[in-house]
Design a protein around this motif. Structure first.
Motif, PDB file in Angstrom:
ATOM      1  N   ARG A  54       0.842  -1.211   0.000  1.00 49.00           N
ATOM      2  CA  ARG A  54       0.000   0.000   0.000  1.00 49.00           C
ATOM      3  C   ARG A  54       0.874   1.257   0.000  1.00 49.00           C
ATOM      4  NH1 ARG A  54      -2.164   1.072   5.612  1.00 49.00           N
ATOM      5  NH2 ARG A  54       0.012   1.697   5.764  1.00 49.00           N
ATOM      6  N   TYR A  57       2.382   1.724  -3.344  1.00 50.82           N
ATOM      7  CA  TYR A  57       1.466   1.440  -4.446  1.00 50.82           C
ATOM      8  C   TYR A  57       1.630   2.421  -5.612  1.00 50.82           C
ATOM      9  CZ  TYR A  57      -2.898   0.410  -6.900  1.00 50.82           C
ATOM     10  OH  TYR A  57      -3.822   0.079  -7.860  1.00 50.82           O
ATOM     11  N   PHE A  89      -5.267  -1.836  -3.716  1.00 50.15           N
ATOM     12  CA  PHE A  89      -5.087  -2.816  -4.786  1.00 50.15           C
ATOM     13  C   PHE A  89      -6.104  -3.939  -4.684  1.00 50.15           C
ATOM     14  CE2 PHE A  89      -1.863  -3.172  -1.458  1.00 50.15           C
ATOM     15  CZ  PHE A  89      -2.201  -4.385  -0.889  1.00 50.15           C
TER      16      PHE A  89
END
Length: 151
Positions: A54, A57, A89
């Motif tokens: 994350r 990302y 995601f």
């Protein structure tokens, strides 16, 4: 050990955290993929791994890559996990470990836990990096390095 560098990934289709059908055939030929298999939502190691993806990302997406997490957890569990940690995601539900077997991801820790393995796949669907390690750290860094090398 899972698929090797140079192997073509198998085509597969699974349901994501929002109930949508995800199919690799829709992305092969269009963008590189980072596919990480992890044991379980909301466990310390898996949370650490997911949050590292994350936090980086944007670096993956700037290079055109799609990040995909896969475990046997349900769509509902994935939705909760993604919401709790703001995971941007795709999380795919593989309840029967069908895709895990296609990628040859073996169980670990005395055959008790689903394995943790990350694959980077080029735009054409070939594995350019695989990393099998139960430790959660290292997966994202190796994946990002591989994506940078092919973009």
């Amino acid at each position: 050990m899972g698929l090797k560098i140079g192997d073509r990934i198998p085509e597969f289709s699974l349901t994501d955290q929002d109930g949508n059908t995800f199919n690799t055939a829709d992305l092969i030929g269009k963008k590189p993929l980072v596919i990480f298999f992890y044991p379980k939502d909301n466990t310390p190691g898996c949370t650490k791994e997911a949050c590292s993806f994350r936090d980086s990302y944007q670096e993956f997406t700037e290079r055109g890559a799609e990040v995909i997490g896969i475990s046997a957890d349900s769509e509902f569990s994935h939705r909760k996990f993604a919401s709790m940690y703001n995971l941007p995601f795709i999380l795919l539900s593989d309840p029967k470990n069908k895709v895990r077997r296609l990628f040859k991801v073996e169980k670990s820790l005395f055959n008790l836990l689903p394995g943790r393995e990350t694959f980077v796949v080029d735009k054409e669907g070939f594995v350019v990096m695989s990393f099998n390690n139960m430790g959660a750290s290292g997966h994202m860094k190796r994946a990002l390095k591989a994506i940078k090398s092919i973009s």
